[in-house]
Scaffold this motif. Sequence first.
Motif, PDB file in Angstrom:
ATOM      1  N   ASP A   1       0.821  -1.204   0.000  1.00 15.64           N
ATOM      2  CA  ASP A   1       0.000   0.000   0.000  1.00 15.64           C
ATOM      3  C   ASP A   1       0.860   1.261   0.000  1.00 15.64           C
ATOM      4  O   ASP A   1       0.505   2.273  -0.620  1.00 15.64           O
ATOM      5  CB  ASP A   1      -0.932   0.011   1.212  1.00 15.64           C
ATOM      6  CG  ASP A   1      -2.081  -0.967   1.059  1.00 15.64           C
ATOM      7  OD1 ASP A   1      -2.474  -1.241  -0.084  1.00 15.64           O
ATOM      8  OD2 ASP A   1      -2.591  -1.472   2.079  1.00 15.64           O
TER       9      ASP A   1
ATOM     10  N   ALA B   1       0.570   4.246  -2.672  1.00 17.75           N
ATOM     11  CA  ALA B   1       0.378   5.636  -2.237  1.00 17.75           C
ATOM     12  C   ALA B   1       1.462   6.545  -2.797  1.00 17.75           C
ATOM     13  O   ALA B   1       1.205   7.700  -3.157  1.00 17.75           O
ATOM     14  CB  ALA B   1       0.367   5.698  -0.711  1.00 17.75           C
ATOM     15  N   HIS B   2       2.698   6.037  -2.881  1.00 15.76           N
ATOM     16  CA  HIS B   2       3.801   6.834  -3.430  1.00 15.76           C
ATOM     17  C   HIS B   2       3.538   7.160  -4.901  1.00 15.76           C
ATOM     18  O   HIS B   2       3.752   8.298  -5.347  1.00 15.76           O
ATOM     19  CB  HIS B   2       5.106   6.056  -3.279  1.00 15.76           C
ATOM     20  CG  HIS B   2       6.312   6.766  -3.824  1.00 15.76           C
ATOM     21  ND1 HIS B   2       6.840   7.898  -3.247  1.00 15.76           N
ATOM     22  CD2 HIS B   2       7.078   6.508  -4.912  1.00 15.76           C
ATOM     23  CE1 HIS B   2       7.886   8.307  -3.935  1.00 15.76           C
ATOM     24  NE2 HIS B   2       8.053   7.480  -4.962  1.00 15.76           N
TER      25      HIS B   2
ATOM     26  N   GLU C   1       0.749   9.777  -5.150  1.00 11.87           N
ATOM     27  CA  GLU C   1       1.200  11.118  -4.771  1.00 11.87           C
ATOM     28  C   GLU C   1       1.941  11.800  -5.921  1.00 11.87           C
ATOM     29  O   GLU C   1       1.674  12.967  -6.241  1.00 11.87           O
ATOM     30  CB  GLU C   1       2.101  11.035  -3.542  1.00 11.87           C
ATOM     31  CG  GLU C   1       2.603  12.385  -3.066  1.00 11.87           C
ATOM     32  CD  GLU C   1       3.538  12.279  -1.873  1.00 11.87           C
ATOM     33  OE1 GLU C   1       3.946  13.330  -1.357  1.00 11.87           O
ATOM     34  OE2 GLU C   1       3.862  11.149  -1.477  1.00 11.87           O
TER      35      GLU C   1
ATOM     36  N   ALA D   1      -5.128   6.496  -8.583  1.00 11.13           N
ATOM     37  CA  ALA D   1      -5.102   5.213  -7.869  1.00 11.13           C
ATOM     38  C   ALA D   1      -5.507   4.059  -8.778  1.00 11.13           C
ATOM     39  O   ALA D   1      -5.050   2.926  -8.598  1.00 11.13           O
ATOM     40  CB  ALA D   1      -6.018   5.281  -6.654  1.00 11.13           C
TER      41      ALA D   1
ATOM     42  N   ARG E   1     -11.741   5.447   0.182  1.00  8.01           N
ATOM     43  CA  ARG E   1     -10.491   6.203   0.199  1.00  8.01           C
ATOM     44  C   ARG E   1     -10.812   7.645   0.521  1.00  8.01           C
ATOM     45  O   ARG E   1     -11.758   8.200   0.018  1.00  8.01           O
ATOM     46  CB  ARG E   1      -9.832   6.095  -1.185  1.00  8.01           C
ATOM     47  CG  ARG E   1      -8.545   6.855  -1.324  1.00  8.01           C
ATOM     48  CD  ARG E   1      -8.031   6.631  -2.744  1.00  8.01           C
ATOM     49  NE  ARG E   1      -7.095   7.664  -3.098  1.00  8.01           N
ATOM     50  CZ  ARG E   1      -5.797   7.575  -2.921  1.00  8.01           C
ATOM     51  NH1 ARG E   1      -5.293   6.506  -2.379  1.00  8.01           N
ATOM     52  NH2 ARG E   1      -5.003   8.553  -3.286  1.00  8.01           N
TER      53      ARG E   1
ATOM     54  N   PHE F   1      -4.511   4.410   5.183  1.00 11.53           N
ATOM     55  CA  PHE F   1      -4.476   3.883   3.819  1.00 11.53           C
ATOM     56  C   PHE F   1      -4.377   2.375   3.909  1.00 11.53           C
ATOM     57  O   PHE F   1      -3.348   1.838   4.329  1.00 11.53           O
ATOM     58  CB  PHE F   1      -3.265   4.469   3.089  1.00 11.53           C
ATOM     59  CG  PHE F   1      -3.268   4.235   1.608  1.00 11.53           C
ATOM     60  CD1 PHE F   1      -4.186   4.882   0.806  1.00 11.53           C
ATOM     61  CD2 PHE F   1      -2.333   3.405   1.012  1.00 11.53           C
ATOM     62  CE1 PHE F   1      -4.176   4.704  -0.572  1.00 11.53           C
ATOM     63  CE2 PHE F   1      -2.313   3.214  -0.356  1.00 11.53           C
ATOM     64  CZ  PHE F   1      -3.242   3.862  -1.157  1.00 11.53           C
TER      65      PHE F   1
ATOM     66  N   SER G   1      -5.064  -0.211  -0.659  1.00 13.61           N
ATOM     67  CA  SER G   1      -5.093   0.748  -1.771  1.00 13.61           C
ATOM     68  C   SER G   1      -6.196   1.785  -1.654  1.00 13.61           C
ATOM     69  O   SER G   1      -6.560   2.417  -2.654  1.00 13.61           O
ATOM     70  CB  SER G   1      -5.236   0.009  -3.117  1.00 13.61           C
ATOM     71  OG  SER G   1      -4.250  -0.974  -3.250  1.00 13.61           O
TER      72      SER G   1
ATOM     73  N   TRP H   1      -8.027   5.011   0.931  1.00 11.27           N
ATOM     74  CA  TRP H   1      -8.088   5.790   2.166  1.00 11.27           C
ATOM     75  C   TRP H   1      -9.395   5.469   2.867  1.00 11.27           C
ATOM     76  O   TRP H   1     -10.420   5.271   2.224  1.00 11.27           O
ATOM     77  CB  TRP H   1      -8.059   7.289   1.856  1.00 11.27           C
ATOM     78  CG  TRP H   1      -6.776   7.804   1.281  1.00 11.27           C
ATOM     79  CD1 TRP H   1      -6.598   8.356   0.065  1.00 11.27           C
ATOM     80  CD2 TRP H   1      -5.499   7.822   1.933  1.00 11.27           C
ATOM     81  NE1 TRP H   1      -5.286   8.719  -0.112  1.00 11.27           N
ATOM     82  CE2 TRP H   1      -4.590   8.396   1.028  1.00 11.27           C
ATOM     83  CE3 TRP H   1      -5.040   7.391   3.176  1.00 11.27           C
ATOM     84  CZ2 TRP H   1      -3.243   8.566   1.331  1.00 11.27           C
ATOM     85  CZ3 TRP H   1      -3.698   7.564   3.474  1.00 11.27           C
ATOM     86  CH2 TRP H   1      -2.824   8.139   2.561  1.00 11.27           C
TER      87      TRP H   1
ATOM     88  N   LEU I   1       0.999   7.459   6.324  1.00  7.32           N
ATOM     89  CA  LEU I   1      -0.261   6.964   5.786  1.00  7.32           C
ATOM     90  C   LEU I   1      -1.286   6.634   6.870  1.00  7.32           C
ATOM     91  O   LEU I   1      -2.253   5.913   6.618  1.00  7.32           O
ATOM     92  CB  LEU I   1      -0.004   5.721   4.919  1.00  7.32           C
ATOM     93  CG  LEU I   1       0.877   5.964   3.697  1.00  7.32           C
ATOM     94  CD1 LEU I   1       1.091   4.677   2.931  1.00  7.32           C
ATOM     95  CD2 LEU I   1       0.285   7.026   2.788  1.00  7.32           C
TER      96      LEU I   1
END
Length: 631
Positions: A95, A99-100, A103, A140, A526, A562, A565, A567, A608
Amino acid sequence: MATHPLQLQMAELVLALVPDLTRNLQESIQQAIKHKNMGLQEAWARRRQRFQMEFETSLRPALAQVRQGLDPLAPRRQVAMDQLALVDEHQALRDVGIAHVVELATEANRSELFRLQNFFAGLNQNSQRPSREPNPLRPALFARALSDALSGSDLRAEGHYSLMQAAAPALAAALAPIYTALGEVLARERLTAMVSSVDLGNSPRRPLSSVPGGLDNLRQRVEAMESQRLSLGSGQGPNLLQRLYDQMLADPHLLPPVKAQLARLQIAVSRLAHHDPQLLRQQDHPTWRLINAVAAYGAAFQDAQDSRLRDFLQFLEDQTELLINSPAPNRQQFENLQRLIDGFIARQARERSGSSTAALAALERERQRGPWAALLREQLDAQLHSARISPSVREFLLGIWVDVIVQAMVLEGHEARSVQELVAVVDELVESLVPKRDPAAQEKQRHALPALVARIEHGLHSIALSDSKRSAILKGLAQQHARALRGLGESTAPEPAWIKETEVKRLLDERDSEFGSVWAHAEVNRAELPTEPLPLADARLRDEAVGQWLRHLQIGGWFHLFVNSHWLTAQLVWVSEGSQFYLFVGQDATDRHSMTQGALAQLYANGLVTYLEQEGLLERAVSTLMQDLDP
């Protein structure tokens, strides 16, 4: 509900651009990997030939759902109410990689994404439960497809994360033409002016840590300005407490009923301010901690009519009435009320874990898996010392079958009847392999074998063995049973490959790498997460910071985190003895996620997960007032 024509048009546009996206992405990753270490280059080389197929195989079904007006990343309930979704540190690191990527892709395409966000939010504004992320074509979606394409049994979580990091800039750049094209669709429909490309929510805002002196500094500046105003004969304006309270009650995060209760509490706070000078000097004063706690708990709810919120506010109203009627409210009373509120929230949170009692008990037992396996293996080894069985059967019973028994112990308790039945299989299997020369004994054994084999097969299904491995084991046992029924002793011929000692160990290793948990993962909503990774270069300091944060977690607190995958906003409702496992429940009671301590630490270290009250109502008010005073 029919798909909006523009959403259908956008989905078809992206589907048409997928081949170019995939080729560009593959070439960009290839260029990026050239400058990485040999391990990453080898991992990418094993995936390069199949990358386009794997990426599109993951992405195209998701885009087909968008064509139908669905959100492929929307949460889906995949577990029963008495089950849990366990996330370990390996899933958490996966995850972190996703997330990276999200972003970087968001930063590279912020203006276009902001317009799309506004457009889809407008489409969903009449929905009964509008999504906090209405754009079904958000980064995502592509990050998950990239994660799937880079996965493989030959790559552990750390290696997968490194590949995702290396590929993140490539995906961010490759998505630029996609989002530019989608923006042009809005422009052709003359919707650009309606969905401003200026991201107002991304304007620079001074972090709280940079506000000099916090509340006490604000007090000094306001007093200096008031003194200057009086010396000029301008008259005295509203005092600081009134300004703070007005600013707090204007906070857009407050639901109306929460705002009403805080306004009522102002009566007692104003009386306290007359004889407690520390109130406007100490930002950690019990009164402010109480107000922050109330605001943070209320901010976790989207529905003002939620029964849990109503119960909480009724409790607060009763306690506020006692404070108002007190002859002279004092610091201790606010501190006591803070403890009462914490207790109320904790009790309410524990009630939410009631439907998962059996699964929580299994989580408690999960930490005994290793010691139980070692003890059971030692006992069975002694029991089988003089047994006349082949090395392959001995390896099976001391390896895979031990794990089957321990799995049942974790799920149902070590004294459960099912555990005793699995243990009994050991003696029955050994007896079934003793050569039978008497026709009556052979016939009796022939009738008993189907039930025994069925119990073994059922046990193998409880652990994560593939169908091929399970079939190979059952086939090998069937061959040995056939020899025993014919009255033949142990075969002197070489045993099949599946039962060689080295092969059994390899199967065990592979099974361990594939067996993440006994609980299936569930998808969740998310939401935005206002956190930053820990800026600590020293690993020891980083670990200490993570450990300190974990030690201060309290049942009942609400978090942004998070998971799988997505939020989500969820409440911590249970912590195991020894703090090895944690259970979070979202707004929906079916939205439950348990995770290991290692997984939670991984999320926190990478920014996260955070408390909802990390930046409290008071701190937001102080920050706003300080900026208003700046020239």
